[in-house]
Design an enzyme around this catalytic site. Structure first.
Site, PDB file in Angstrom:
ATOM      1  N   LYS A 102       0.853  -1.201   0.000  1.00  0.00           N
ATOM      2  CA  LYS A 102       0.000   0.000   0.000  1.00  0.00           C
ATOM      3  C   LYS A 102       0.885   1.247   0.000  1.00  0.00           C
ATOM      4  O   LYS A 102       0.630   2.207  -0.725  1.00  0.00           O
ATOM      5  CB  LYS A 102      -0.921   0.002   1.233  1.00  0.00           C
ATOM      6  CG  LYS A 102      -2.033  -1.029   1.130  1.00  0.00           C
ATOM      7  CD  LYS A 102      -2.725  -1.277   2.465  1.00  0.00           C
ATOM      8  CE  LYS A 102      -3.641  -2.489   2.383  1.00  0.00           C
ATOM      9  NZ  LYS A 102      -4.119  -2.962   3.689  1.00  0.00           N
ATOM     10  N   ASP A 137     -11.156   2.364   5.020  1.00  0.00           N
ATOM     11  CA  ASP A 137     -11.424   0.933   4.806  1.00  0.00           C
ATOM     12  C   ASP A 137     -12.924   0.649   4.843  1.00  0.00           C
ATOM     13  O   ASP A 137     -13.377  -0.409   4.424  1.00  0.00           O
ATOM     14  CB  ASP A 137     -10.737   0.107   5.914  1.00  0.00           C
ATOM     15  CG  ASP A 137      -9.483  -0.597   5.411  1.00  0.00           C
ATOM     16  OD1 ASP A 137      -9.334  -0.726   4.183  1.00  0.00           O
ATOM     17  OD2 ASP A 137      -8.666  -1.018   6.254  1.00  0.00           O
ATOM     18  N   GLN A 166      -4.230  -2.310  10.034  1.00  0.00           N
ATOM     19  CA  GLN A 166      -4.047  -3.567   9.298  1.00  0.00           C
ATOM     20  C   GLN A 166      -4.547  -4.751  10.139  1.00  0.00           C
ATOM     21  O   GLN A 166      -4.153  -4.908  11.285  1.00  0.00           O
ATOM     22  CB  GLN A 166      -2.558  -3.732   8.937  1.00  0.00           C
ATOM     23  CG  GLN A 166      -2.264  -4.940   8.054  1.00  0.00           C
ATOM     24  CD  GLN A 166      -2.963  -4.879   6.699  1.00  0.00           C
ATOM     25  OE1 GLN A 166      -2.945  -3.872   6.007  1.00  0.00           O
ATOM     26  NE2 GLN A 166      -3.614  -5.979   6.317  1.00  0.00           N
TER      27      GLN A 166
END
Ligand code: NAD
Length: 295
Positions: free
Chosen positions: A53, A120, A97
């Site tokens: 990312k 997200d 994460q």
């Protein structure tokens, strides 16, 4: 019947070009879309995801700041840290994460992210907004699946879509999105999971199947009807005799099923490239919204 291979690469490229133009416009206002990525512990796969990312963000003139936290961090310390990022006006998106170490309550941690920085799309408020048909941020992998369907003109309207897997990050948001009266939507959606006694009953009558269960080569040709369209979200390592010792496969037995399908996403190179692209898009969106609020 010729099979349409739904590669994610041209779809991702098209989006990156559009996103690039939005990034240029923000640059004129001295804004660099910035993602804060929090990595807790030293899970090697998570490190690879965060680094990938980071590279994509840097390549596209955006910023990703990776915060590495020790695996023994307490829940309250992690939440306090997220709070500081919530208040930091230079940070547009925050990503934690997953998976987190077991002592940390994932739901609590994700709920502590400012919903307007939740790129997200996992915050309960943002999940609820999808359910009522007014999405704030669409979670990146479902978003990528929708964009693949749109790009390749796979009509979902009035079709029967069967989703395998009910995770919060893939199956459930897809169920909510595809059943709405959206551009890519208005489908009849069935969701199957470990509590479904005979999956074949559903997959054999599906027009479109989206598989996200994390079991390599699970969906076989005897489980689908002719002419089905398939989106394979799975990313699994299957041991083999190669130098690396494994190969990446999806949740669909591609070789077995290919003769029966109208279209299918490959693994790798299908949904994978789209997920990061949509994260970039969501982060740019967060930066644009912040600018709009300030002007
Ligand atoms: P998860 O483990 O959180 O959830 C799996 C789901 O599958 C569960 O809801 C479970 O009920 C269901 N399931 C498991 N075994 C089943 C069975 N035998 N029959 C029916 N349902 C079953 O998984 P996830 O996070 O949604 O990920 C699923 C897969 O997608 C994994 O391979 C993961 O690596 C991959 N993934 C890929 C991307 C990408 O960018 N392409 C993103 C996220 C996840």
């Amino acid at each position: 019947m010729s099979v349409k291979i739904l590669s994610g690469h041209p779809v991702a490229e098209k989006h990156k070009q559009l996103i690039g133009k939005r990034i240029d416009l923000l640059k004129k206002e001295n804004i660099v879309p910035t993602l804060a990525a929090i990595l807790v512990g030293d899970d090697p796969a998570s490190k690879i995801y965060v680094n990938t990312k980071h590279k994509i963000f840097t390549k596209h003139n955006c910023k990703s700041i990776v915060y590495e936290k020790n695996s023994v961090i307490t829940e309250s310390d992690l939440i306090s840290f997220i709070d500081s990022l919530n208040l930091d006006s230079n940070i547009h998106g925050i990503l934690v994460q997953l998976p987190l170490p077991k002592h940390l309550d994932e739901k609590k941690i994700l709920s502590s992210i400012d919903p307007n920085k939740d790129v997200d799309g996992f915050h309960p408020i943002n999940v609820g907004k999808i359910l009522i048909g007014t999405p704030n941020f669409i979670p990146c992998t479902p978003y990528g699946c929708l964009e693949i369907l749109k790009f390749y003109k796979i009509n979902v309207r009035s079709k029967h879509v069967v989703i395998l897997g009910r995770s919060n990050i893939v199956g459930k948001p897809l169920m909510a999105l595809l059943s709405q009266k959206f551009e890519v939507g208005n489908a009849t959606v069935t969701i199957c999971h470990t509590g479904t006694p005979d999956l074949k009953l559903y997959t054999r009558i599906a027009d479109i199947i989206i598989v996200a269960i994390g079991i390599p080569l699970f969906l076989k040709s005897n489980m689908v009807k002719n002419g089905v369209d398939i989106i394979d979200v799975g990313i699994n390592r299957l041991k083999d005799d190669s130098k690396k010792g494994y190969r990446i496969v999806g949740d669909v037995d591609y070789e077995d099923i290919i003769g029966k399908v109208n279209s299918i996403t490959p693994v790798p190179g299908g949904v994978g490239p789209m997920t990061i692209t949509m994260l970039l898009s969501n982060t740019v969106l967060a930066a644009e919204r912040k600018l709009l609020k300030e002007t």
